[in-house]
Design an enzyme around this catalytic site. Sequence first.
Site, PDB file in Angstrom:
ATOM      1  N   ARG A   1      -0.629   9.495  -0.001  1.00 58.41           N
ATOM      2  CA  ARG A   1      -0.176  10.262   1.172  1.00 58.41           C
ATOM      3  C   ARG A   1       0.988   9.596   1.910  1.00 58.41           C
ATOM      4  O   ARG A   1       1.107   9.649   3.131  1.00 58.41           O
ATOM      5  CB  ARG A   1      -1.352  10.481   2.157  1.00 58.41           C
ATOM      6  CG  ARG A   1      -2.552  11.164   1.555  1.00 58.41           C
ATOM      7  CD  ARG A   1      -2.276  12.562   1.025  1.00 58.41           C
ATOM      8  NE  ARG A   1      -3.431  13.072   0.305  1.00 58.41           N
ATOM      9  CZ  ARG A   1      -3.570  13.023  -1.029  1.00 58.41           C
ATOM     10  NH1 ARG A   1      -2.609  12.504  -1.795  1.00 58.41           N
ATOM     11  NH2 ARG A   1      -4.642  13.496  -1.606  1.00 58.41           N
TER      12      ARG A   1
ATOM     13  N   SER B   1      -8.197  17.927   4.379  1.00 57.27           N
ATOM     14  CA  SER B   1      -8.822  16.672   4.809  1.00 57.27           C
ATOM     15  C   SER B   1      -8.140  16.187   6.078  1.00 57.27           C
ATOM     16  O   SER B   1      -6.923  15.970   6.080  1.00 57.27           O
ATOM     17  CB  SER B   1      -8.669  15.602   3.731  1.00 57.27           C
ATOM     18  OG  SER B   1      -9.307  16.028   2.565  1.00 57.27           O
TER      19      SER B   1
ATOM     20  N   GLU C   1      -4.868  12.037   8.411  1.00 58.04           N
ATOM     21  CA  GLU C   1      -3.939  12.439   7.341  1.00 58.04           C
ATOM     22  C   GLU C   1      -3.002  13.519   7.898  1.00 58.04           C
ATOM     23  O   GLU C   1      -1.834  13.590   7.551  1.00 58.04           O
ATOM     24  CB  GLU C   1      -4.731  12.992   6.149  1.00 58.04           C
ATOM     25  CG  GLU C   1      -3.819  13.517   5.058  1.00 58.04           C
ATOM     26  CD  GLU C   1      -4.528  13.882   3.768  1.00 58.04           C
ATOM     27  OE1 GLU C   1      -5.526  13.220   3.407  1.00 58.04           O
ATOM     28  OE2 GLU C   1      -4.081  14.844   3.121  1.00 58.04           O
TER      29      GLU C   1
HETATM   30  C1  LIG Z   1      -7.470  24.221   2.812  1.00 51.99           C
HETATM   31  C2  LIG Z   1      -6.569  23.038   2.538  1.00 51.99           C
HETATM   32  C3  LIG Z   1      -6.764  22.274   1.404  1.00 51.99           C
HETATM   33  C4  LIG Z   1      -5.942  21.173   1.142  1.00 51.99           C
HETATM   34  N1  LIG Z   1      -6.153  20.447   0.013  1.00 51.99           N
HETATM   35  C5  LIG Z   1      -5.335  19.403  -0.258  1.00 51.99           C
HETATM   36  C6  LIG Z   1      -5.529  18.637  -1.461  1.00 51.99           C
HETATM   37  O1  LIG Z   1      -6.385  18.915  -2.275  1.00 51.99           O
HETATM   38  N2  LIG Z   1      -4.693  17.590  -1.666  1.00 51.99           N
HETATM   39  C7  LIG Z   1      -3.704  17.249  -0.788  1.00 51.99           C
HETATM   40  O2  LIG Z   1      -2.967  16.293  -1.043  1.00 51.99           O
HETATM   41  N3  LIG Z   1      -3.510  17.954   0.347  1.00 51.99           N
HETATM   42  C8  LIG Z   1      -4.299  19.030   0.632  1.00 51.99           C
HETATM   43  N4  LIG Z   1      -4.100  19.745   1.777  1.00 51.99           N
HETATM   44  C9  LIG Z   1      -3.059  19.311   2.725  1.00 51.99           C
HETATM   45  C10 LIG Z   1      -1.669  19.929   2.490  1.00 51.99           C
HETATM   46  O3  LIG Z   1      -1.744  21.155   1.793  1.00 51.99           O
HETATM   47  C11 LIG Z   1      -0.770  18.959   1.717  1.00 51.99           C
HETATM   48  O4  LIG Z   1      -0.577  17.758   2.426  1.00 51.99           O
HETATM   49  C12 LIG Z   1       0.618  19.569   1.445  1.00 51.99           C
HETATM   50  O5  LIG Z   1       1.339  18.722   0.604  1.00 51.99           O
HETATM   51  C13 LIG Z   1       1.413  19.811   2.712  1.00 51.99           C
HETATM   52  O6  LIG Z   1       2.492  20.663   2.377  1.00 51.99           O
HETATM   53  P1  LIG Z   1       3.137  21.619   3.475  1.00 51.99           P
HETATM   54  O7  LIG Z   1       4.276  22.315   2.859  1.00 51.99           O
HETATM   55  O8  LIG Z   1       2.112  22.487   4.091  1.00 51.99           O
HETATM   56  O9  LIG Z   1       3.660  20.543   4.493  1.00 51.99           O
HETATM   57  P2  LIG Z   1       3.699  20.643   6.085  1.00 51.99           P
HETATM   58  O10 LIG Z   1       2.315  20.658   6.614  1.00 51.99           O
HETATM   59  O11 LIG Z   1       4.596  21.743   6.491  1.00 51.99           O
HETATM   60  O12 LIG Z   1       4.363  19.245   6.415  1.00 51.99           O
HETATM   61  C14 LIG Z   1       3.694  18.042   6.119  1.00 51.99           C
HETATM   62  C15 LIG Z   1       4.692  16.900   6.261  1.00 51.99           C
HETATM   63  O13 LIG Z   1       5.683  17.048   5.249  1.00 51.99           O
HETATM   64  C16 LIG Z   1       6.972  17.109   5.844  1.00 51.99           C
HETATM   65  N5  LIG Z   1       7.796  18.021   5.068  1.00 51.99           N
HETATM   66  C17 LIG Z   1       7.538  19.319   4.769  1.00 51.99           C
HETATM   67  N6  LIG Z   1       8.525  19.820   4.031  1.00 51.99           N
HETATM   68  C18 LIG Z   1       9.433  18.822   3.878  1.00 51.99           C
HETATM   69  C19 LIG Z   1      10.678  18.743   3.232  1.00 51.99           C
HETATM   70  N7  LIG Z   1      11.242  19.770   2.592  1.00 51.99           N
HETATM   71  N8  LIG Z   1      11.354  17.556   3.271  1.00 51.99           N
HETATM   72  C20 LIG Z   1      10.831  16.480   3.923  1.00 51.99           C
HETATM   73  N9  LIG Z   1       9.640  16.520   4.563  1.00 51.99           N
HETATM   74  C21 LIG Z   1       8.966  17.673   4.531  1.00 51.99           C
HETATM   75  C22 LIG Z   1       6.741  17.607   7.261  1.00 51.99           C
HETATM   76  O14 LIG Z   1       7.787  17.210   8.122  1.00 51.99           O
HETATM   77  C23 LIG Z   1       5.420  16.949   7.598  1.00 51.99           C
HETATM   78  O15 LIG Z   1       5.607  15.637   8.036  1.00 51.99           O
HETATM   79  C24 LIG Z   1      -4.908  20.849   2.045  1.00 51.99           C
HETATM   80  C25 LIG Z   1      -4.705  21.648   3.187  1.00 51.99           C
HETATM   81  C26 LIG Z   1      -5.518  22.730   3.431  1.00 51.99           C
HETATM   82  C27 LIG Z   1      -5.264  23.579   4.645  1.00 51.99           C
END
Ligand SMILES: Cc1cc2nc3c(=O)[nH]c(=O)nc-3n(C[C@H](O)[C@H](O)[C@H](O)COP(=O)(O)OP(=O)(O)OC[C@H]3O[C@@H](n4cnc5c(N)ncnc54)[C@H](O)[C@@H]3O)c2cc1C
Length: 303
Positions: free
Chosen positions: A177, A228, A298
């Site tokens: 992460r 998480s 996280e």
């Molecule tokens: C139901 C559920 C299940 C999940 N299961 C998992 C799992 O199994 N494994 C896991 O690892 N995670 C899981 N997650 C968490 C999440 O989906 C991941 O961390 C995912 O990678 C976040 O992506 P996002 O586009 O939603 O990022 P965001 O929530 O929009 O952003 C997260 C971070 O990434 C940064 N960011 C976003 N886009 C960019 C970009 N283009 N360039 C630079 N920085 C950027 C943002 O600034 C922020 O700091 C889960 C979430 C939910 C709601």
Amino acid sequence: MAWYQDLDKQIKKQLPGLDYRAEEPMAGHISFRVGGPAKRMAFPRSGEELTALLALAEACRARTIVLGNGTNVLFTDEGIDALVISTGKMCDMALREGNHLYAEAGLSLARVAVFAQQNGLDGLAFAHGIPGSVGGAVCMNAGAYGGEMKDVLAGAWVLENGETRYMTVEALSLSYRRSYLTDHPEAVVMGALFALRQGDKAAIRREMDELMAKRKASQPLEYPSAGSTFKRPQGYFAGALIQEAGLKGLAVGGAQVSEKHAGFVINRGGASAADILTLMEQVQQAVYRSSGVMLEPEVRIYR
Ligand SMILES: Cc1cc2nc3c(=O)[nH]c(=O)nc-3n(C[C@H](O)[C@H](O)[C@H](O)COP(=O)(O)OP(=O)(O)OC[C@H]3O[C@@H](n4cnc5c(N)ncnc54)[C@H](O)[C@@H]3O)c2cc1C
């Protein structure tokens, strides 16, 4: 003049076609479904538009926050004095030579995984059920069921200080992460290159379906959450520590430690960001008292 008044003028002049909004409620853009307004929010449609927007933002001294699918973030109820930039309209995807796949930052991992499967490319089945975008997944080194971004990425195009450069997976320094992007919040992933392998379409589909079924059985997907809530502490599982501390079902207002999976804080209806933050603190304190382990969020919290 406030930074946003300056930016409003510049955008009107230089990026008139940009989807650009004032006082946009973040609750509509993040999976927790909470959070007050961002002073300004923009939805660039291409890398060029994003690059131009960031240059204007810098000139106007705007604080910028890049948002993917908003599935790992929390904004406070008061809102945020920043320009939030959504990558949600940056969704190009193409096959490249040698079992490589290019995906722009705003694509959901689900779409990329299905596209790979339909083209007989294996490696992304683990990512199919992670609800994030490509950019967010690279930033967080998203992972599940034994796979992580680190294993399948060749590299990514990163915009920083006005320049876009290709960074190899090694240069991106992906670990649990954490990545170059978490350590350099001003750097933006524009797109990623996945290095996959030939596979059997039906077998990949089966694996994706099996992993989704596991997810549905163990996670409270019927409620808004950010997955998480806490990172896995070395040698432990956050969910197990929370459960052992007797915290399943603990609630503050509309926020609750899921009964189904103690590692998830959910919005069971009507939660505020303050409810979620207070509950997270209570969980941290209680787990620390019962196990001596201090859980680290996280979820990325923006104030
Ligand atoms: C139901 C559920 C299940 C999940 N299961 C998992 C799992 O199994 N494994 C896991 O690892 N995670 C899981 N997650 C968490 C999440 O989906 C991941 O961390 C995912 O990678 C976040 O992506 P996002 O586009 O939603 O990022 P965001 O929530 O929009 O952003 C997260 C971070 O990434 C940064 N960011 C976003 N886009 C960019 C970009 N283009 N360039 C630079 N920085 C950027 C943002 O600034 C922020 O700091 C889960 C979430 C939910 C709601």
